[in-house]
Design a protein around this motif. Structure first.
Motif, mmCIF file in Angstrom:
data_model
loop_
_atom_site.group_PDB
_atom_site.id
_atom_site.type_symbol
_atom_site.label_atom_id
_atom_site.label_comp_id
_atom_site.label_asym_id
_atom_site.label_seq_id
_atom_site.Cartn_x
_atom_site.Cartn_y
_atom_site.Cartn_z
ATOM 1 N N CYS A 9 0.869 -1.175 0.000
ATOM 2 C CA CYS A 9 0.000 0.000 0.000
ATOM 3 C C CYS A 9 0.910 1.230 0.000
ATOM 4 O O CYS A 9 2.131 1.100 0.008
ATOM 5 N N THR A 15 -3.182 -0.128 5.967
ATOM 6 C CA THR A 15 -3.917 -0.905 4.977
ATOM 7 C C THR A 15 -3.209 -2.215 4.639
ATOM 8 O O THR A 15 -3.828 -3.287 4.673
ATOM 9 N N VAL A 18 -3.444 -4.636 7.566
ATOM 10 C CA VAL A 18 -4.778 -5.221 7.723
ATOM 11 C C VAL A 18 -4.954 -6.373 6.743
ATOM 12 O O VAL A 18 -5.406 -7.465 7.106
ATOM 13 N N VAL A 19 -4.589 -6.151 5.492
ATOM 14 C CA VAL A 19 -4.723 -7.198 4.472
ATOM 15 C C VAL A 19 -3.792 -8.367 4.783
ATOM 16 O O VAL A 19 -4.200 -9.534 4.700
ATOM 17 N N ARG A 22 -5.201 -10.471 7.591
ATOM 18 C CA ARG A 22 -6.351 -11.257 7.143
ATOM 19 C C ARG A 22 -5.899 -12.449 6.297
ATOM 20 O O ARG A 22 -6.390 -13.567 6.469
ATOM 21 N N VAL A 57 -2.915 -2.777 -2.918
ATOM 22 C CA VAL A 57 -4.070 -1.923 -2.643
ATOM 23 C C VAL A 57 -3.774 -0.490 -3.065
ATOM 24 O O VAL A 57 -4.451 0.435 -2.659
ATOM 25 N N GLY A 71 -5.831 -5.859 -4.437
ATOM 26 C CA GLY A 71 -6.013 -6.016 -3.010
ATOM 27 C C GLY A 71 -7.372 -5.604 -2.482
ATOM 28 O O GLY A 71 -7.689 -5.876 -1.318
ATOM 29 N N ASP A 72 -8.192 -4.952 -3.308
ATOM 30 C CA ASP A 72 -9.489 -4.461 -2.820
ATOM 31 C C ASP A 72 -10.362 -5.556 -2.200
ATOM 32 O O ASP A 72 -10.920 -5.342 -1.115
ATOM 33 N N LEU A 75 -9.241 -6.328 1.264
ATOM 34 C CA LEU A 75 -9.452 -5.226 2.204
ATOM 35 C C LEU A 75 -10.929 -5.066 2.553
ATOM 36 O O LEU A 75 -11.282 -4.966 3.727
ATOM 37 N N THR A 76 -11.794 -5.069 1.541
ATOM 38 C CA THR A 76 -13.209 -4.780 1.770
ATOM 39 C C THR A 76 -14.039 -6.023 2.073
ATOM 40 O O THR A 76 -15.116 -5.918 2.663
#
Length: 95
Positions: A9, A15, A18-19, A22, A57, A71-72, A75-76
């Motif tokens: 990112c 960001t 976080v990814v 996950r 991302v 990466g969206d 992330l979402t």
């Protein structure tokens, strides 16, 4: 040796972390020997040579020969399952 996914990112602080967290949770839950590592745009050139795939991302990354995933979804959560399956299929193809 585990496979490595680089998550990029702009700043590498929130960001990408976080990814990466996950992805690492999903890899671990499925018993996969893959590790995701967060990275900022400035370190990308130095880190990309040590990775098997890139999850980005950020839109305007320098061109690279490494397989890159949007990466969206990671992330979402929108489209996560399909994107994750494509990522692990690609990683499996490297073995």
């Amino acid at each position: 040796m585990s496979s490595r996914v680089l998550v990029a990112c702009a700043s590498g602080i929130v960001t990408a972390n976080v990814v990466a967290l996950r992805l690492n949770r999903e890899f671990r839950e499925r018993g996969l020997d893959i590790h995701a590592v967060a990275c900022d745009r400035g370190r990308l050139a130095a880190e990309v040579g040590h990775a098997d795939a890139l999850v980005s991302v950020v839109r305007d990354l320098p061109r690279s020969d490494i397989k890159t995933f949007n990466g969206d979804p990671f992330l979402t959560g929108v489209g996560f399952k399909d994107a994750f399956e494509k990522l692990i299929e690609y990683m499996a193809s490297l073995r």
